[in-house]
Design a protein around this motif. Structure first.
Motif, PDB file in Angstrom:
ATOM      1  N   ALA A  12       0.826  -1.213   0.000  1.00 37.09           N
ATOM      2  CA  ALA A  12       0.000   0.000   0.000  1.00 37.09           C
ATOM      3  C   ALA A  12       0.858   1.260   0.000  1.00 37.09           C
ATOM      4  N   THR A 187      -2.988  -2.718   4.267  1.00 37.79           N
ATOM      5  CA  THR A 187      -3.659  -1.898   3.262  1.00 37.79           C
ATOM      6  C   THR A 187      -3.609  -0.441   3.717  1.00 37.79           C
ATOM      7  N   SER A 188      -4.293   0.405   2.999  1.00 40.52           N
ATOM      8  CA  SER A 188      -4.357   1.817   3.381  1.00 40.52           C
ATOM      9  C   SER A 188      -5.050   1.999   4.727  1.00 40.52           C
ATOM     10  N   GLN A 192      -2.639  -5.805   8.589  1.00 49.52           N
ATOM     11  CA  GLN A 192      -3.597  -6.901   8.470  1.00 49.52           C
ATOM     12  C   GLN A 192      -2.982  -8.163   9.070  1.00 49.52           C
TER      13      GLN A 192
END
Length: 206
Positions: A12, A187-188, A192
């Motif tokens: 990202a 991710t943005s 995760q």
């Protein structure tokens, strides 16, 4: 929070802040050894395991400008010299180069002043001054402490002690892997983490 990082950009395009990594690994390692006498050393090991990444040479390494940098010995030495946490020190060092022998000679050899003169792996320390490293850690709001240590100042290399040290080492390695993986899978919206596996049903297994 300082603009100092533990890892390069993920998919990202986000860099991994060092303060976040140290705090997260500390929390995970402590949880893995929760309700045991080893939890305090695991928490401390997590906070200090990449302490040397606060050094300028390591930050340059992340940019591809340097190589051959030792970023762990500052943390291992701090665990010994400031917190008398020998198990944490061996776990920190072992996480990066494999578990080493529990002896006075080996532990004294982690002293950055000695490593600057003669590093056994022919590496350079990430910074020349430990006080600079510690100042950046404090600027990030991280204040390590410990109540209970496994060994204190005693070099008691019994079988049970060595097994305990290996438990701290194992939990530090697992915690670091999980947090690093979470960053690179992030991710943005943030890191995760993988889904936890099924709980061990010890009584059923018996």
């Amino acid at each position: 929070m300082t603009d100092l990082y533990a890892h390069s950009r993920n998919k990202a395009g986000i860099k991994h802040h060092l303060s976040d990594h140290l705090s997260s690994v500390s929390k995970l390692a402590g949880e893995l050894l929760a309700d045991t006498p080893l939890a305090d050393e695991a928490v401390l090991a997590g906070l200090l395991h990449d302490l040397g990444k606060y050094g300028d040479l390591f930050q340059a390494r992340l940019k591809g400008e340097e190589k051959g940098i030792d970023h762990w010995s500052f943390g291992a030495w701090s665990a010994i010299s400031e917190y008398k946490a020998i198990a944490a020190a061996l776990a920190i060092e072992g996480h990066h180069i494999g578990l080493q022998h529990l002896s006075k000679n080996h532990l004294s050899g982690i002293n950055p002043k000695q490593l600057e003169m003669n590093h056994p792996l022919q590496l350079r320390l990430s910074e020349t001054n430990l006080d600079v490293i510690k100042s950046r850690l404090l600027t990030d709001g991280i204040t390590p402490s410990i109540k209970n240590t496994l060994l204190g100042n005693e070099l008691n290399s019994t079988v049970s002690t060595m097994l305990d040290i290996r438990m701290v080492f194992s939990c530090l390695v697992d915690a670091d892997f999980l947090d690093t993986e979470a960053h690179f899978n992030g991710t943005s919206e943030g890191k995760q983490y993988r889904q936890p596996g099924p709980e061990l049903e010890a009584e059923r297994a018996l």
